[in-house]
Design a protein around this motif. Structure first.
Motif, PDB file in Angstrom:
ATOM      1  N   LEU A  18       0.980  -0.943   0.440  1.00 28.74           N
ATOM      2  CA  LEU A  18      -0.051   0.157   0.197  1.00 28.74           C
ATOM      3  C   LEU A  18       0.821   1.475  -0.210  1.00 28.74           C
ATOM      4  O   LEU A  18       0.442   2.444  -1.134  1.00 28.74           O
ATOM      5  N   VAL A  19       1.483   1.236   0.635  1.00 31.81           N
ATOM      6  CA  VAL A  19       2.893   2.695   0.836  1.00 31.81           C
ATOM      7  C   VAL A  19       3.647   2.191  -0.871  1.00 31.81           C
ATOM      8  O   VAL A  19       3.798   4.144  -0.654  1.00 31.81           O
ATOM      9  N   GLY A  20       3.641   1.128  -1.072  1.00 27.09           N
ATOM     10  CA  GLY A  20       4.714   1.961  -2.392  1.00 27.09           C
ATOM     11  C   GLY A  20       3.495   2.264  -3.591  1.00 27.09           C
ATOM     12  O   GLY A  20       4.153   2.481  -4.907  1.00 27.09           O
ATOM     13  N   CYS A  21       1.757   2.127  -3.886  1.00 23.74           N
ATOM     14  CA  CYS A  21       1.186   2.351  -4.552  1.00 23.74           C
ATOM     15  C   CYS A  21       0.385   3.715  -3.923  1.00 23.74           C
ATOM     16  O   CYS A  21      -1.088   3.980  -4.339  1.00 23.74           O
ATOM     17  N   ASP A  22       1.163   4.819  -3.794  1.00 19.52           N
ATOM     18  CA  ASP A  22       0.082   6.133  -2.952  1.00 19.52           C
ATOM     19  C   ASP A  22      -0.410   6.875  -4.183  1.00 19.52           C
ATOM     20  O   ASP A  22       0.420   7.097  -5.293  1.00 19.52           O
ATOM     21  N   PRO A  23      -2.342   6.987  -4.531  1.00 19.26           N
ATOM     22  CA  PRO A  23      -1.734   7.386  -5.765  1.00 19.26           C
ATOM     23  C   PRO A  23      -2.039   8.617  -5.861  1.00 19.26           C
ATOM     24  O   PRO A  23      -2.820   9.248  -6.288  1.00 19.26           O
ATOM     25  N   CYS A  24      -1.827   9.700  -4.610  1.00 20.47           N
ATOM     26  CA  CYS A  24      -1.119  10.856  -4.395  1.00 20.47           C
ATOM     27  C   CYS A  24      -0.378  11.061  -4.717  1.00 20.47           C
ATOM     28  O   CYS A  24      -0.160  12.590  -5.272  1.00 20.47           O
ATOM     29  N   GLU A  25       0.737  10.244  -4.638  1.00 21.60           N
ATOM     30  CA  GLU A  25       2.171  10.499  -5.679  1.00 21.60           C
ATOM     31  C   GLU A  25       2.327  11.096  -6.851  1.00 21.60           C
ATOM     32  O   GLU A  25       2.064  10.107  -8.070  1.00 21.60           O
ATOM     33  N   GLU A  26       2.828  12.397  -7.481  1.00 24.77           N
ATOM     34  CA  GLU A  26       2.439  12.934  -9.049  1.00 24.77           C
ATOM     35  C   GLU A  26       4.786  13.204  -8.977  1.00 24.77           C
ATOM     36  O   GLU A  26       4.692  14.191  -8.234  1.00 24.77           O
ATOM     37  N   VAL A  27       4.321  13.264 -10.220  1.00 33.02           N
ATOM     38  CA  VAL A  27       5.939  14.200 -10.737  1.00 33.02           C
ATOM     39  C   VAL A  27       5.062  14.955 -11.476  1.00 33.02           C
ATOM     40  O   VAL A  27       4.594  14.776 -12.667  1.00 33.02           O
ATOM     41  N   LYS A  28       6.205  16.771 -10.733  1.00 26.73           N
ATOM     42  CA  LYS A  28       5.206  17.660 -11.503  1.00 26.73           C
ATOM     43  C   LYS A  28       5.747  17.380 -13.329  1.00 26.73           C
ATOM     44  O   LYS A  28       5.800  17.375 -13.842  1.00 26.73           O
ATOM     45  N   ARG A  29       7.321  17.412 -13.024  1.00 23.83           N
ATOM     46  CA  ARG A  29       8.376  17.607 -14.496  1.00 23.83           C
ATOM     47  C   ARG A  29       9.028  16.285 -14.309  1.00 23.83           C
ATOM     48  O   ARG A  29       9.208  15.337 -13.402  1.00 23.83           O
ATOM     49  N   PRO A  30       8.503  15.490 -15.502  1.00 22.95           N
ATOM     50  CA  PRO A  30      10.000  14.646 -15.516  1.00 22.95           C
ATOM     51  C   PRO A  30      11.522  14.681 -15.545  1.00 22.95           C
ATOM     52  O   PRO A  30      12.308  15.568 -16.277  1.00 22.95           O
ATOM     53  N   GLN A  31      12.111  14.543 -15.523  1.00 21.13           N
ATOM     54  CA  GLN A  31      13.485  14.891 -14.901  1.00 21.13           C
ATOM     55  C   GLN A  31      14.592  13.212 -15.791  1.00 21.13           C
ATOM     56  O   GLN A  31      15.007  12.660 -15.596  1.00 21.13           O
ATOM     57  N   ILE A  32      14.369  14.291 -17.100  1.00 20.02           N
ATOM     58  CA  ILE A  32      15.023  13.167 -18.245  1.00 20.02           C
ATOM     59  C   ILE A  32      16.074  13.775 -18.085  1.00 20.02           C
ATOM     60  O   ILE A  32      16.698  14.410 -18.179  1.00 20.02           O
ATOM     61  N   GLN A  33      17.095  12.596 -18.234  1.00 17.88           N
ATOM     62  CA  GLN A  33      18.401  12.766 -18.651  1.00 17.88           C
ATOM     63  C   GLN A  33      18.650  13.385 -20.405  1.00 17.88           C
ATOM     64  O   GLN A  33      18.304  13.459 -21.197  1.00 17.88           O
ATOM     65  N   LYS A  34      19.575  13.750 -20.581  1.00 19.24           N
ATOM     66  CA  LYS A  34      20.397  14.559 -21.522  1.00 19.24           C
ATOM     67  C   LYS A  34      19.966  14.060 -22.828  1.00 19.24           C
ATOM     68  O   LYS A  34      19.257  14.315 -23.668  1.00 19.24           O
ATOM     69  N   LYS A  35      20.331  12.325 -22.958  1.00 19.49           N
ATOM     70  CA  LYS A  35      20.268  11.459 -23.508  1.00 19.49           C
ATOM     71  C   LYS A  35      18.817  11.129 -23.904  1.00 19.49           C
ATOM     72  O   LYS A  35      18.544  10.715 -25.386  1.00 19.49           O
ATOM     73  N   GLY A  36      17.968  11.802 -23.224  1.00 17.24           N
ATOM     74  CA  GLY A  36      16.679  10.751 -23.155  1.00 17.24           C
ATOM     75  C   GLY A  36      15.788  11.450 -23.325  1.00 17.24           C
ATOM     76  O   GLY A  36      14.691  11.437 -23.138  1.00 17.24           O
ATOM     77  N   THR A  37      16.074  13.525 -24.046  1.00 15.35           N
ATOM     78  CA  THR A  37      15.222  14.147 -23.527  1.00 15.35           C
ATOM     79  C   THR A  37      13.687  13.512 -24.906  1.00 15.35           C
ATOM     80  O   THR A  37      13.134  13.977 -25.227  1.00 15.35           O
ATOM     81  N   GLN A  38      13.909  12.517 -25.531  1.00 14.27           N
ATOM     82  CA  GLN A  38      13.336  12.426 -26.994  1.00 14.27           C
ATOM     83  C   GLN A  38      12.387  11.414 -26.551  1.00 14.27           C
ATOM     84  O   GLN A  38      11.549  10.633 -27.833  1.00 14.27           O
ATOM     85  N   ALA A  39      12.552  10.285 -25.520  1.00 11.63           N
ATOM     86  CA  ALA A  39      12.033   9.305 -25.176  1.00 11.63           C
ATOM     87  C   ALA A  39      10.268   9.914 -24.778  1.00 11.63           C
ATOM     88  O   ALA A  39      10.245  10.616 -24.067  1.00 11.63           O
ATOM     89  N   PRO A  40       9.060   8.541 -24.825  1.00 12.19           N
ATOM     90  CA  PRO A  40       7.845   8.915 -24.363  1.00 12.19           C
ATOM     91  C   PRO A  40       8.331   9.254 -23.060  1.00 12.19           C
ATOM     92  O   PRO A  40       8.675   8.409 -22.595  1.00 12.19           O
ATOM     93  N   TYR A  41       6.654  10.247 -21.716  1.00 13.38           N
ATOM     94  CA  TYR A  41       6.433   9.574 -21.046  1.00 13.38           C
ATOM     95  C   TYR A  41       5.772   9.921 -20.453  1.00 13.38           C
ATOM     96  O   TYR A  41       4.481  10.430 -21.604  1.00 13.38           O
ATOM     97  N   LEU A  42       4.932   9.323 -19.352  1.00 11.47           N
ATOM     98  CA  LEU A  42       3.760   9.701 -18.410  1.00 11.47           C
ATOM     99  C   LEU A  42       4.095  10.630 -17.454  1.00 11.47           C
ATOM    100  O   LEU A  42       4.527  10.268 -16.237  1.00 11.47           O
TER     101      LEU A  42
END
Length: 327
Positions: A18-42
């Motif tokens: 239950l702790v690992g599946c906290d529904p309130c946890e959201e990422v404001k902005r994807p922190q994508i590394q420089k080489k992965g800026t073209q990868a799809p994100y959720l």
């Protein structure tokens, strides 16, 4: 006793799940590394697919970020440090980095920003700019503004090349924008450099079609000598008048000096010179001029009246501009 241990073990496992599946946890902005800026994100249950090209023209709402949201001095999507005092921005799908012109449709202000981050993830918003960009665009106090944005392909490619030689941790790509514009100034007609670029394109088409028509007129001149000769004479007179105007521009040499600018204000002035097709000498730094040491020289203009219109434009934007006669 054994059954009690088993039940305690099952209860502990459920708590961990239950702790690992906290529904309130959201990422404001994807922190994508420089080489992965073209990868799809959720984000918030929505998949975003970054585009591989720079063709973009959008209208919508712009907002800004960096105050009271924990983003300032945090990582952006390229892995660099986001600084709300730089001319940067966030877009959902543009290649990173990109150069975008943002035009505030409410007050007609334009700026160039370096897109280094992802966002905004609110329906109807097309771009998230930095706090400094919002101030230059004139909507800092309102929070949002209706805008039209253009992606500049040539500038974006140049910025991408320059970005390979700097550390994103210690440098902001927006600091490279003046150098990018300097390198691309000979190719300004290859991309929409201003919201009024459609009219500029129409003028070029008109001139080109005019040249093609004049050639046809010369080709059939012998069959219709009187009519065609009159048309050719009109074309020659129009060319001469254009040359006379160009000579007047060179001989009178009436310039407008816009001084006492910060670096970001000077960048904004340079964008306006591209928008209104004023000849710009470039950003110059004046020694011993305090915290706003930059100035720009615009011109030459045809007459005092044209120069005064330019001065009035900058005075409306609370900037110091004066006529400078040069020999």
């Amino acid at each position: 006793m054994g059954k009690r241990k088993v039940w305690w073990g099952i209860a502990s496992a459920l708590c961990v799940m239950l702790v690992g599946c906290d529904p309130c946890e959201e990422v404001k902005r994807p922190q994508i590394q420089k080489k992965g800026t073209q990868a799809p994100y959720l984000i918030k249950g929505v998949w975003y697919y970054p585009q591989s090209h720079y063709h973009l023209k959008e209208e919508g709402v712009a907002s800004y970020y960096g105050i009271n949201d924990g983003e300032h001095n945090g990582l952006d999507a390229m892995g660099g440090t986001y600084n709300m005092h730089k001319m940067t921005a966030a877009h959902k799908t543009l290649p990173l980095p990109s150069v975008v012109q943002v035009h505030n449709l409410k007050n007609n202000r334009c700026v160039l920003v370096a897109v280094t981050d992802r966002g905004p993830f609110i329906k109807g918003r097309v771009i998230d700019v930095s706090v400094q960009a919002a101030k230059v665009l004139g909507f800092f106090h309102e929070g949002t503004a209706p805008v039209r944005i253009y992606a500049l392909e040539r500038e974006s490619k140049v910025l991408t090349e320059l970005a390979k030689n700097i550390s994103l941790k210690w440098n902001s790509l927006s600091d490279l924008l003046p150098e990018v514009r300097k390198l691309c100034q000979n190719y300004q007609n290859d991309f929409p450099s201003s919201p009024g670029s459609n009219s500029c394109k129409a003028n070029r088409v008109h001139l080109d079609s005019g040249r093609s028509v004049s050639l046809k007129k010369i080709a059939i001149e012998r069959s219709k000598p009187k009519i065609q000769n009159e048309l050719v004479i009109k074309n020659i007179e129009s060319v001469r008048s254009k040359k006379n105007i160009q000579k007047a521009l060179v001989t009178k040499k009436i310039y407008v000096s816009v001084a006492h600018l910060s670096f970001d204000e000077a960048t904004w002035v340079r964008v306006q010179s591209n928008t209104f097709h004023w000849i710009c000498s470039g950003i110059k730094k004046v020694q011993n001029s305090g915290h706003k040491p930059f100035m720009i020289l615009l011109g030459p203009f045809l007459n005092q009246s044209q120069a005064q219109k330019v001065i009035n434009f900058f005075k409306k934007n609370h900037m110091s501009a004066v006529v400078v006669p040069l020999s």
